[in-house]
Design a protein around this motif. Structure first.
Motif: not given
Lengths: 316, 428
Positions: A66-67, A259, A263, A268, A278, A282-286
């Motif tokens: 995707i990226t 979340w 979050g 952690n 997630y 949607f945060s690291k785009y991996e």
């Protein structure tokens, strides 16, 4: 007026001709018809379930999708990376604690309230009132539950005020923001919003237990406790096992509540498999790593689903 | 009717139903944004701005654009910030991104890597656009990919009544004064705290607005030659300062899960005396608590610092999708929003500062607080080093996690910064 016509049994040559082998478009149509009826469902299942799952499994074997415009296959490297990630281990531990405690508490609370609502000592109106009150948490969407409990558990919120007035605490406890209490707090919220599902199902099960079993037990001199352990629990066992397995599967996938309340933090301490996945997406785009994590969750869920299906087949 | 005829009918019915199901399943992929038959182009414009503006105001601007540009229609796809981000990410992945997209500077680098947003430099060249009036542009490798349409600065908000109760007569201007004020406010009792520090890991922008702002306010930087430089003296000094405030009990409880919205609510309710917050929240605070007497001032700098102060800001940025078939028309919309009068109007509606330097929003002259904010804005420089960084939000989250560990007593400031530095470097 309707008319019933009985067709006489076919005999003679005509009947033999009809059974003679050869090209028969009518039979082909008849044999295809059930499959054609199934076709829309099969197509939807393929488009909405099989295809996405296959795509995600495919993504998990690529370097990044995707990226990245030109992805390449990396075999099982992503799996090695995810499985050796210490945060993933934390997420597994937290998910197991969160799920295990939630399911157990759902069961105990659900059973206790179901027994209360099924009791002959509680009047009809009182039962209706309690049933409505007990089922309320189940009616709220997770977003409402999260906002509600964030406000209640706020350091300046109602819970701290009541506990302070009652003398249980001294000062403001940061229930969701303190690393020592956050995991217990989100587990408590999940218990609160999930027990009615157990309660309703077990109540239906309790109402289906034949009264003569209890009468026979009483004739044999069984106390109320013995009746509970030797009549009620064995009769409810199939429902309890089914519900527990389903709840286990659903709770491992709980995302929205975690979340929207913490979050995955502080630090952690409330990181779950769902929030871990997630963040990768949607945060690291991996997206490949996220797919890998999702496939691992899928496999774990399928193990539970296997036991659930096996249990259902044994019941049937 | 014969059995054969019934069977045939059933077969056709099933086939028909299957065809409808297939058509329904496949129909969603069509391009609905183009109405070539009518000779009209429809631009999709996805953003989170419309819900944050007065009802109907963005639509009114779009109507004006449509009037000025016959043959172009604009369809607004609006949602909250978080869902817009996910929608844009998904659209970028699927190649179905809206023609014009509202962007946050933190997303730009990832979208450029993905090849999903177009170079605005090329579009400006093609249109012969003079960009000298633009306040700023977000550039990567020499090309512009995002233009901030309006900017929201993050000054210091102080509750005048609480400060007076604590015996403080003016908003603090340096770190020593701030620490004294925050500690005095926390000493008032009645659940009042000096300062709010939102470090929620769900929306980790507190790292940008409430932690790094201390670095930028004293002219510091978290980068060196575009690479992470978290272990430098400026960052260390700021984090040690925050740790000092924490140890003094001057920070409101619940910081580790506090979000920006919680921070504003705590300030609005009078439970927190000082916050660093967006100018966009002035009206929210006034509406929620009309009696609250508060001021706006520059973020305090190090005591010895006399240079220009960096002021954190967030933008409503705009970009054009690479997959757009109507880039020329999309640029016209961007140009329209950045034109002098429209940009001034939008800034006025949003209580933000304009992306066009020639635009002057009305609120600056009519409101004491906004006038003060505009003075702060003009006397300093907009600073947000997260803009254009890869996985900017994740960088904030990583830093937030390490800061939480430090404040929780698990590690020293030096260890936190070294760990954050190495985690950041992996992402670069």
């Amino acid at each position: 007026m309707s008319q019933l016509t009985l067709r006489p049994a076919e005999t003679g040559d005509g009947g033999r001709d009809a059974r003679r082998p050869g090209p028969r478009p009518g039979r082909l149509r008849r044999s295809l018809t059930p499959y054609l009826y199934l076709l829309p469902t099969v197509l939807l299942l393929v488009a909405l379930m099989v295809l996405p799952i296959v795509m995600v499994i495919g993504y998990s074997l690529m370097d990044n999708v995707i990226t990245t415009r030109n992805s390449e296959s990396v075999g099982l490297d992503n799996y090695v990376e995810v499985v050796t990630d210490p945060v993933f281990h934390t997420a597994i531990r937290n998910t197991l604690y969160f799920t295990g405690v939630s399911v157990l508490a759902h069961l105990v609370l659900g059973l206790a309230f179901a027994l209360l609502l099924n009791s002959a000592f509680v009047g009809r109106w009182a039962k209706a009132l309690f049933r409505m009150i007990y089922v309320l948490p189940w009616l709220f969407t997770i977003a409402i539950v999260a906002v509600l409990w964030r406000l209640l558990l706020n350091p300046n919120g109602v819970v701290n005020y009541l506990l302070d007035v009652a003398g249980f605490i001294d000062g403001n406890v940061e229930w969701l923001a303190d690393p020592d209490t956050a995991l217990h707090a989100v587990t408590f919220i999940n218990i609160w919003c999930g027990y009615p599902f157990f309660m309703i199902s077990l109540l239906a099960g309790l109402q289906g237990i034949p009264k003569d079993l209890y009468e026979a037990a009483r004739v044999d001199g069984a106390s109320a406790v013995k009746q509970f352990w030797h009549v009620t629990i064995p009769q409810l066992k199939p429902i309890i096992i089914s519900m527990a397995l389903l709840d286990f599967i659903w709770t491992t996938q709980q995302f929205a509540l975690i979340w929207m309340t913490t979050g995955g933090g502080p630090i952690n301490v409330t990181e779950m498999l769902s929030t871990f996945t997630y963040k990768l997406a949607f945060s690291k785009y991996e997206f490949s790593m996220a797919s890998t994590s999702a496939v691992i969750i899928l496999v774990l869920s399928m193990v539970l689903a296997f036991f659930y299906v096996r249990h259902q087949r044994v019941r049937d | 009717m014969s059995n054969g005829a019934i069977a045939r009918r059933r077969v056709f019915a099933v086939l028909g139903a299957s065809a409808i199901a297939l058509t329904a399943a496949c129909g969603g992929g069509g391009d609905s944004g183009d109405d070539e038959a009518g000779g009209e182009v429809t631009l999709e414009f996805s953003q989170w701005w419309e819900p944050e503006l007065p009802d109907g105001s963005l639509r009114a601007l779009m109507d004006r654009f449509e009037e000025e540009n016959p043959g172009i229609r604009v369809e607004l796809l609006s949602g909250p910030y978080a869902s817009t981000k996910e929608q844009v990410v998904a659209g970028a992945a699927a190649g179905t991104m809206s023609d014009v997209v509202g962007l946050d500077g933190a997303w730009v680098s990832d979208f450029v890597d993905q090849g999903s947003i177009a170079s605005l430099t090329d579009l400006m060249d093609e249109a012969g656009y003079d960009d000298s009036a633009l306040a700023s542009q977000v550039q990567l490798e020499g090309a512009t990919y995002m233009i901030p349409v309006v900017n929201f600065v993050y000054p210091l908000f102080t509750n005048n009544d609480l400060l007076a109760q604590a015996g403080i007569t003016a908003p603090p201007t340096n770190r020593t004064e701030f620490q004294a004020a925050a500690t005095a406010l926390s000493g008032l009792g009645d659940n009042v705290s000096g300062w709010a520090l939102p470090l929620s890991l769900e929306t980790p922008n507190g790292v940008q607005n409430d932690v790094m702002s201390w670095v930028w306010a004293s002219g510091g930087s978290m980068l060196a030659d575009g690479q992470p430089d978290l272990t430098n003296d400026d960052v260390k000094s700021a984090v040690e300062y925050v740790e000092g405030l924490w140890d003094d009990g001057a920070i409101a409880p619940g910081a580790f899960t506090m979000k920006e919205q919680d921070k504003v609510e705590e300030f609005t309710n009078g439970r927190v005396g000082m916050v660093i917050s967006s100018l966009a929240h002035v009206n929210t605070i006034r509406e929620a608590n009309p009696d609250l007497d508060f001021s706006i001032s520059a973020i305090p700098a190090e005591d010895s610092y006399t240079g220009e102060r960096g002021i954190p800001y967030a933008s409503w940025g705009i970009g054009v999708a690479e997959n757009s078939e109507h880039k020329e028309e999309a640029w016209k919309l961007v140009e329209f929003l950045l034109s002098e009068d429209v940009n001034a109007e939008l800034s006025t509606l949003a209580n933000a500062f304009p992306g066009n330097t020639a635009s002057v929003p009305d609120f600056v002259e009519g409101d004491e607080l906004f006038t003060a904010a505009f003075d702060i804005y003009q006397s300093g420089y907009p600073a947000n080093e997260f803009t254009g960084l890869p996985v900017a939000e994740e960088l904030m989250r990583m830093f937030g996690e390490e800061l939480q560990r430090t404040l929780d007593g698990d590690q020293s400031v030096d260890d936190a910064l070294e760990t954050a530095q190495s985690r950041w470097q992996e992402e670069f």
